[in-house]
Motif scaffolding. Structure first.
Motif, PDB file in Angstrom:
ATOM      1  N   ALA A 165      36.430 -52.906 -29.319  1.00 52.25           N
ATOM      2  CA  ALA A 165      36.842 -52.028 -30.488  1.00 52.25           C
ATOM      3  C   ALA A 165      35.653 -51.277 -31.113  1.00 52.25           C
ATOM      4  O   ALA A 165      35.993 -50.102 -31.204  1.00 52.25           O
ATOM      5  CB  ALA A 165      37.428 -52.912 -31.740  1.00 52.25           C
ATOM      6  N   ALA A 166      34.568 -51.638 -31.143  1.00 48.56           N
ATOM      7  CA  ALA A 166      33.479 -50.967 -31.370  1.00 48.56           C
ATOM      8  C   ALA A 166      33.188 -50.016 -30.550  1.00 48.56           C
ATOM      9  O   ALA A 166      32.666 -48.936 -30.881  1.00 48.56           O
ATOM     10  CB  ALA A 166      32.264 -52.183 -31.764  1.00 48.56           C
ATOM     11  N   GLY A 167      33.079 -50.302 -29.194  1.00 50.57           N
ATOM     12  CA  GLY A 167      32.959 -49.341 -28.345  1.00 50.57           C
ATOM     13  C   GLY A 167      34.001 -48.168 -28.215  1.00 50.57           C
ATOM     14  O   GLY A 167      33.628 -47.058 -27.921  1.00 50.57           O
ATOM     15  N   LEU A 168      35.105 -48.417 -28.439  1.00 54.32           N
ATOM     16  CA  LEU A 168      36.344 -47.472 -28.880  1.00 54.32           C
ATOM     17  C   LEU A 168      35.811 -46.334 -29.869  1.00 54.32           C
ATOM     18  O   LEU A 168      36.077 -45.158 -29.740  1.00 54.32           O
ATOM     19  CB  LEU A 168      37.587 -47.924 -28.885  1.00 54.32           C
ATOM     20  N   ARG A 169      35.240 -46.895 -30.769  1.00 54.30           N
ATOM     21  CA  ARG A 169      34.942 -45.977 -32.095  1.00 54.30           C
ATOM     22  C   ARG A 169      33.581 -44.875 -31.585  1.00 54.30           C
ATOM     23  O   ARG A 169      33.791 -43.882 -32.118  1.00 54.30           O
ATOM     24  CB  ARG A 169      34.470 -46.761 -33.235  1.00 54.30           C
ATOM     25  N   GLU A 170      32.883 -45.515 -30.815  1.00 54.61           N
ATOM     26  CA  GLU A 170      31.649 -44.779 -30.493  1.00 54.61           C
ATOM     27  C   GLU A 170      32.390 -43.498 -29.629  1.00 54.61           C
ATOM     28  O   GLU A 170      31.266 -42.461 -29.531  1.00 54.61           O
ATOM     29  CB  GLU A 170      30.587 -45.547 -29.595  1.00 54.61           C
ATOM     30  N   HIS A 171      33.269 -43.637 -28.700  1.00 51.10           N
ATOM     31  CA  HIS A 171      33.762 -42.681 -27.902  1.00 51.10           C
ATOM     32  C   HIS A 171      34.959 -41.649 -28.921  1.00 51.10           C
ATOM     33  O   HIS A 171      35.895 -42.090 -29.015  1.00 51.10           O
ATOM     34  CB  HIS A 171      34.588 -43.041 -26.780  1.00 51.10           C
TER      35      HIS A 171
END
Length: 205
Positions: A165-171
């Motif tokens: 979920a944190a990775g999705l926020r970065e993209h």
């Protein structure tokens, strides 16, 4: 005649008390006793058997009454119901107190063991942790459900959900600006690794 059995219908502020003598006749009928006067009332009775349903506050009152020499019995509510004379339609505090008083006299009645303050303290820790675990699970499921609306299906594990979920926020292409700006994400030491409820996502407002 001396009172042998006393049934108390517990509540937060107003209690009902029903006592019988050795012949089984009512000798103490108090359908409305305030919380401040309950201990005084029971302390003024000669040592007898005091019965209550095993519900909120029962163990606390049991410890207080035992100090005054009474034998305290706690009964599971489901074992009291058959002894309510007025049935389900006539359920009142006074009727419940009378049913408790009747139930405690049954020779085969099963009682709930009283708990000490230490035992209740330990139980409180377990219950609090259980609540945190449930809140964490609900939070994870809510996150997975929201992100699934955008086509991102996450695994079930807490660490995996936090990382992905944190990775999705970065993209920026993964989520709209509105969706990304609505939440702040926990760092590597996020409480989601433990059991606290305020995990992974916290509203910025």
């Amino acid at each position: 005649m001396a009172i042998l059995y006393v049934g108390i219908d517990l509540a937060k502020n107003v209690f009902a008390v029903h006592g019988v003598d050795e012949s089984g006749k009512p000798a103490l009928l108090r359908p409305s006793v305030s919380r401040a006067r309950l201990r005084e009332l029971i302390a003024g009775l000669p040592p007898c058997t005091v019965a209550m349903e095993a519900c909120t506050g029962a163990h606390h009152w049991a410890r207080l009454f035992a100090v005054h020499g009474h034998t305290v019995r706690l009964i599971a509510p489901k074992f009291v119901t058959p002894y309510r004379m007025s049935g389900a339609r006539g359920k009142t505090d006074a009727a419940d107190a009378a049913a408790i008083c009747e139930a405690v006299q049954r020779p085969n009645m099963r009682f709930v063991p009283g708990k000490s303050e230490q035992q209740q303290s330990q139980l409180m820790v377990h219950r609090a942790r259980q609540g945190y675990v449930q809140a964490r699970t609900a939070c994870i499921n809510r996150i997975r459900g929201l992100l699934a609306e955008f086509g991102h299906v996450l695994a079930l594990k807490a660490d995996t959900v936090r990382r992905q979920a944190a990775g999705l926020r970065e993209h920026r292409s993964a989520l709209s600006r509105c969706a990304r700006s609505s939440w702040s994400w926990g760092d590597a030491s996020s409480p989601i690794r433990t059991t606290r409820p305020y995990v992974l996502l916290r509203p910025n407002v």
